[in-house]
Write an enzyme that holds these catalytic residues in place. Structure first.
Site: not given
Length: 249
Positions: A12, A54
């Protein structure tokens, strides 16, 4: 269903806990723990360059402030995206999608690109990211997987480059989620692990899509999902969930 061409274990944001997330340093740390598939977040700069980040804003993971998508790539490329994590990564830059593609292609790694639009740019981001993915992986048998929580972004990606596979990301079982994934001709649904039961996975498989789980950080949850028939697991715990130690299927 088409056989799943990616590794079962997916790191991730690179190895986004052990190194600054969404940087080449994080990818290298994930690779050092045996990972051969990675997830990252991609959005657009003000001048249309796809880059990894992000958040909509810069405060958490860089030395700057404000909306990232309102800055040019020249400005973004000069930022420190590593010192927030630890002094060892001071000066680590924000990479472009092209930087990550070069790294993954050179090493034979697979990539799940989450299309992460700055609010209001869903269609443009989906279109540009899909186009860039098709260009960067031209001639490759295995393309990256484009995922998003935003159906508009996936629809734009499909219209731009239908050959690049797509996945719908979900954080709840909202009404019509499976029909939406079908309409987008998704190859997979990527769901929060708490949503996934044998019945939910069976419904995804019944629609001829693969089922992936995020973000799985303990062996017991990973083992349970394997028993349910999950096709892939996204994890932060690259130092605790070793691809060579845990066997899927």
């Amino acid at each position: 269903m088409t056989p799943w061409p990616y590794s079962f274990w997916i790191a991730h944001r690179g190895a986004g806990k052990l190194a600054p997330e969404n940087t080449l340093a994080a990818f290298r740390v994930g690779a050092s723990h045996g990972y051969r598939a990675f997830e990252c977040d991609v959005k657009l700069s003000a001048d249309g360059v796809p880059f990894l980040l992000h958040d909509a804003t810069l405060e958490r993971t860089t030395t700057a402030q404000g909306v990232a998508g309102e800055r040019s790539w020249a400005e973004l490329s000069a930022l420190d995206a590593g010192s927030w994590h630890s002094p060892a990564f001071r000066g680590e830059p924000i990479p472009t999608l092209a930087d990550i593609a070069k790294y993954c292609l050179h090493n034979g790694f697979a990539l799940n690109i989450e299309i992460k639009p700055t609010p209001g740019t869903e269609e443009e981001t989906g279109r540009v990211v899909a186009g860039e993915a098709a260009r960067l992986w031209a001639g490759e048998a295995v393309k990256p997987l484009l995922s998003s929580f935003q159906p508009q972004a996936l629809e734009a990606a499909k219209a731009a480059e239908e050959s690049v596979p797509r996945a719908l990301l979900i954080d709840s079982l909202w009404p019509g989620w499976l029909d939406c994934a079908n309409a987008l001709r998704c190859a997979a649904v990527v769901a929060h692990h708490s949503l996934l039961s044998t019945q939910v996975i069976a419904s995804i498989h019944g629609a001829e899509m693969l089922a992936l789980a995020y973000t799985v950080n303990d062996p017991a949850t990973a083992q349970r999902l394997m028993e349910y028939g999950i096709d892939g697991v996204i994890t932060d715990a690259v130092d605790r969930l070793s691809p060579s130690a845990l066997v899927c299927g």
